[in-house]
Design a protein around this motif. Structure first.
Motif, mmCIF file in Angstrom:
data_model
loop_
_atom_site.group_PDB
_atom_site.id
_atom_site.type_symbol
_atom_site.label_atom_id
_atom_site.label_comp_id
_atom_site.label_asym_id
_atom_site.label_seq_id
_atom_site.Cartn_x
_atom_site.Cartn_y
_atom_site.Cartn_z
ATOM 1 N N GLU A 100 -4.649 -4.665 -7.621
ATOM 2 C CA GLU A 100 -4.679 -5.925 -6.881
ATOM 3 C C GLU A 100 -3.485 -6.022 -5.936
ATOM 4 O O GLU A 100 -3.599 -6.534 -4.826
ATOM 5 C CB GLU A 100 -4.685 -7.097 -7.868
ATOM 6 N N ARG A 101 -2.337 -5.519 -6.374
ATOM 7 C CA ARG A 101 -1.163 -5.554 -5.503
ATOM 8 C C ARG A 101 -1.398 -4.714 -4.253
ATOM 9 O O ARG A 101 -1.054 -5.124 -3.138
ATOM 10 C CB ARG A 101 0.077 -5.047 -6.243
ATOM 11 N N LEU A 102 -2.006 -3.542 -4.398
ATOM 12 C CA LEU A 102 -2.277 -2.691 -3.238
ATOM 13 C C LEU A 102 -3.219 -3.387 -2.269
ATOM 14 O O LEU A 102 -3.039 -3.304 -1.047
ATOM 15 C CB LEU A 102 -2.864 -1.355 -3.693
ATOM 16 N N VAL A 103 -4.226 -4.059 -2.799
ATOM 17 C CA VAL A 103 -5.164 -4.788 -1.937
ATOM 18 C C VAL A 103 -4.429 -5.868 -1.151
ATOM 19 O O VAL A 103 -4.622 -6.037 0.058
ATOM 20 C CB VAL A 103 -6.297 -5.403 -2.781
ATOM 21 N N ARG A 104 -3.539 -6.593 -1.818
ATOM 22 C CA ARG A 104 -2.831 -7.694 -1.152
ATOM 23 C C ARG A 104 -1.774 -7.183 -0.179
ATOM 24 O O ARG A 104 -1.557 -7.790 0.877
ATOM 25 C CB ARG A 104 -2.201 -8.606 -2.204
ATOM 26 N N VAL A 105 -1.148 -6.064 -0.501
ATOM 27 C CA VAL A 105 -0.180 -5.476 0.428
ATOM 28 C C VAL A 105 -0.884 -5.045 1.702
ATOM 29 O O VAL A 105 -0.397 -5.281 2.818
ATOM 30 C CB VAL A 105 0.539 -4.283 -0.232
ATOM 31 N N ASP A 106 -2.047 -4.416 1.564
ATOM 32 C CA ASP A 106 -2.778 -3.993 2.765
ATOM 33 C C ASP A 106 -3.261 -5.190 3.561
ATOM 34 O O ASP A 106 -3.253 -5.166 4.793
ATOM 35 C CB ASP A 106 -3.966 -3.110 2.368
ATOM 36 N N ARG A 107 -3.670 -6.245 2.873
ATOM 37 C CA ARG A 107 -4.097 -7.458 3.576
ATOM 38 C C ARG A 107 -2.928 -8.051 4.361
ATOM 39 O O ARG A 107 -3.087 -8.489 5.507
ATOM 40 C CB ARG A 107 -4.651 -8.478 2.586
ATOM 41 N N MET A 108 -1.743 -8.053 3.764
ATOM 42 C CA MET A 108 -0.556 -8.551 4.452
ATOM 43 C C MET A 108 -0.289 -7.732 5.717
ATOM 44 O O MET A 108 0.005 -8.285 6.780
ATOM 45 C CB MET A 108 0.646 -8.473 3.514
ATOM 46 N N ARG A 109 -0.409 -6.405 5.601
ATOM 47 C CA ARG A 109 -0.170 -5.527 6.754
ATOM 48 C C ARG A 109 -1.159 -5.825 7.874
ATOM 49 O O ARG A 109 -0.770 -5.963 9.047
ATOM 50 C CB ARG A 109 -0.299 -4.067 6.309
ATOM 51 N N PHE A 169 -3.356 -4.812 -12.305
ATOM 52 C CA PHE A 169 -2.550 -5.603 -11.372
ATOM 53 C C PHE A 169 -1.997 -4.733 -10.244
ATOM 54 O O PHE A 169 -1.785 -5.219 -9.124
ATOM 55 C CB PHE A 169 -1.418 -6.304 -12.113
ATOM 56 N N ALA A 170 -1.754 -3.442 -10.511
ATOM 57 C CA ALA A 170 -1.308 -2.535 -9.449
ATOM 58 C C ALA A 170 -2.377 -2.409 -8.369
ATOM 59 O O ALA A 170 -2.077 -2.382 -7.171
ATOM 60 C CB ALA A 170 -0.964 -1.166 -10.026
ATOM 61 N N ALA A 210 -0.375 -1.216 -20.572
ATOM 62 C CA ALA A 210 -0.486 -0.246 -19.482
ATOM 63 C C ALA A 210 -1.771 -0.455 -18.691
ATOM 64 O O ALA A 210 -1.785 -0.331 -17.461
ATOM 65 C CB ALA A 210 -0.421 1.173 -20.040
ATOM 66 N N ASP A 211 -2.861 -0.776 -19.383
ATOM 67 C CA ASP A 211 -4.125 -1.049 -18.697
ATOM 68 C C ASP A 211 -4.004 -2.266 -17.788
ATOM 69 O O ASP A 211 -4.484 -2.268 -16.657
ATOM 70 C CB ASP A 211 -5.247 -1.273 -19.714
ATOM 71 N N VAL A 212 -3.361 -3.305 -18.299
ATOM 72 C CA VAL A 212 -3.179 -4.515 -17.492
ATOM 73 C C VAL A 212 -2.317 -4.220 -16.267
ATOM 74 O O VAL A 212 -2.587 -4.697 -15.159
ATOM 75 C CB VAL A 212 -2.548 -5.635 -18.344
ATOM 76 N N ILE A 213 -1.273 -3.397 -16.455
ATOM 77 C CA ILE A 213 -0.401 -3.032 -15.328
ATOM 78 C C ILE A 213 -1.206 -2.307 -14.255
ATOM 79 O O ILE A 213 -1.035 -2.553 -13.052
ATOM 80 C CB ILE A 213 0.764 -2.159 -15.825
ATOM 81 N N SER A 235 -11.171 3.031 -9.570
ATOM 82 C CA SER A 235 -10.710 3.592 -10.839
ATOM 83 C C SER A 235 -9.439 2.905 -11.320
ATOM 84 O O SER A 235 -9.293 2.578 -12.501
ATOM 85 C CB SER A 235 -10.461 5.098 -10.681
ATOM 86 N N LEU A 236 -8.506 2.673 -10.408
ATOM 87 C CA LEU A 236 -7.263 2.005 -10.763
ATOM 88 C C LEU A 236 -7.526 0.574 -11.215
ATOM 89 O O LEU A 236 -6.922 0.099 -12.188
ATOM 90 C CB LEU A 236 -6.310 2.019 -9.568
ATOM 91 N N SER A 237 -8.433 -0.108 -10.550
ATOM 92 C CA SER A 237 -8.713 -1.503 -10.889
ATOM 93 C C SER A 237 -9.378 -1.631 -12.244
ATOM 94 O O SER A 237 -9.371 -2.714 -12.839
ATOM 95 C CB SER A 237 -9.597 -2.141 -9.811
#
Length: 226
Positions: free
Chosen positions: A51-60, A48-49, A42-45, A117-119
């Motif tokens: 990091e996914r948000l960072v990359r999604v915003d970068r894509m946008r 990665f969540a 769960a911590d690893v998820i 906090s999420l990271s």
């Protein structure tokens, strides 16, 4: 050519890998139990969540910059194209892609303490969603300022040991943020996300979020191992 006169060591009946491990020095730490192993995943998820948000915003942002570079002024069409691209790439619905884009923009640009906090696996992605969607206004008495225009305040300051977690965060507009720190008021976060304001005269006022905030704690509230 010379040969060693000593015969090779005799092999006992114990499997080689078992004897190898039995010779290892003990660290004194208990191996994680089944729940601990689930929590590690769960911590690893959570990490990665983030990091996914960072990359999604970068894509946008890259897609918007590309559209602007070529003079595309149809904002709705561009936004729809971004949602469609993300939906296809992640194999989710366009509505879910829009929610993910909105969450990424909010967490990366308006709520950086939440991203931090999420990271570090101190909250889950669901907790981040709740903070963005449920706490949608300033939690100062009588204030209706949208949370998107607020500061995210630590109830117990980080430098005083306060954690960056849902149970210690609340949105305050700039005015209420200043009053909290310099106006003689005492502010305390209650279970469920409500904020209790105690005025300099000693009167107490409780401000509740639009929706309750879930809070889950274990007996040992340790930091994540990241």
């Amino acid at each position: 050519m010379e040969f060693d006169d000593e015969p090779p060591p005799e092999h006992d009946d114990e499997p080689r890998w078992e004897s190898d491990f039995s010779d290892w020095p003990s660290t004194g730490a208990d191996a994680p139990d089944a729940v601990g192993l689930v929590m590690e995943v769960a911590d690893v998820i959570a990490v990665f969540a983030a990091e996914r948000l960072v990359r999604v915003d970068r894509m946008r942002r890259e897609a918007l910059a590309h559209a602007e570079r070529y003079g595309w002024t149809m904002t709705d069409v561009v936004a729809r194209s971004i949602r469609l691209e993300l939906a296809c790439a992640l194999r989710i619905t366009e509505h879910a892609a829009g929610d993910l884009l909105g969450l990424a923009e909010a967490v990366v640009h308006r709520y950086p303490p939440v991203l931090e906090s999420l990271s570090r696996a101190r909250m889950t992605e669901r907790h981040a969603e709740v903070l963005v969607s449920a706490l949608d206004r300033c939690l100062g008495p009588g204030c209706g300022m949208p949370a998107s225009r607020c500061h995210i305040d630590h109830n117990v300051a980080w430098e005083h040991g306060g954690s960056t977690a849902l149970t210690n965060l609340a949105p305050f507009c700039e005015g209420h943020h200043i009053v909290k720190h310099h106006g003689g008021w005492i502010v305390r976060q209650l279970p469920g996300g409500a904020i209790e304001w105690t005025s300099p005269t000693g009167r107490r006022y409780t401000v509740h979020p639009e929706r309750p905030v879930p809070a889950f704690r274990t007996t040992a509230d340790n930091d994540a191992p990241f």
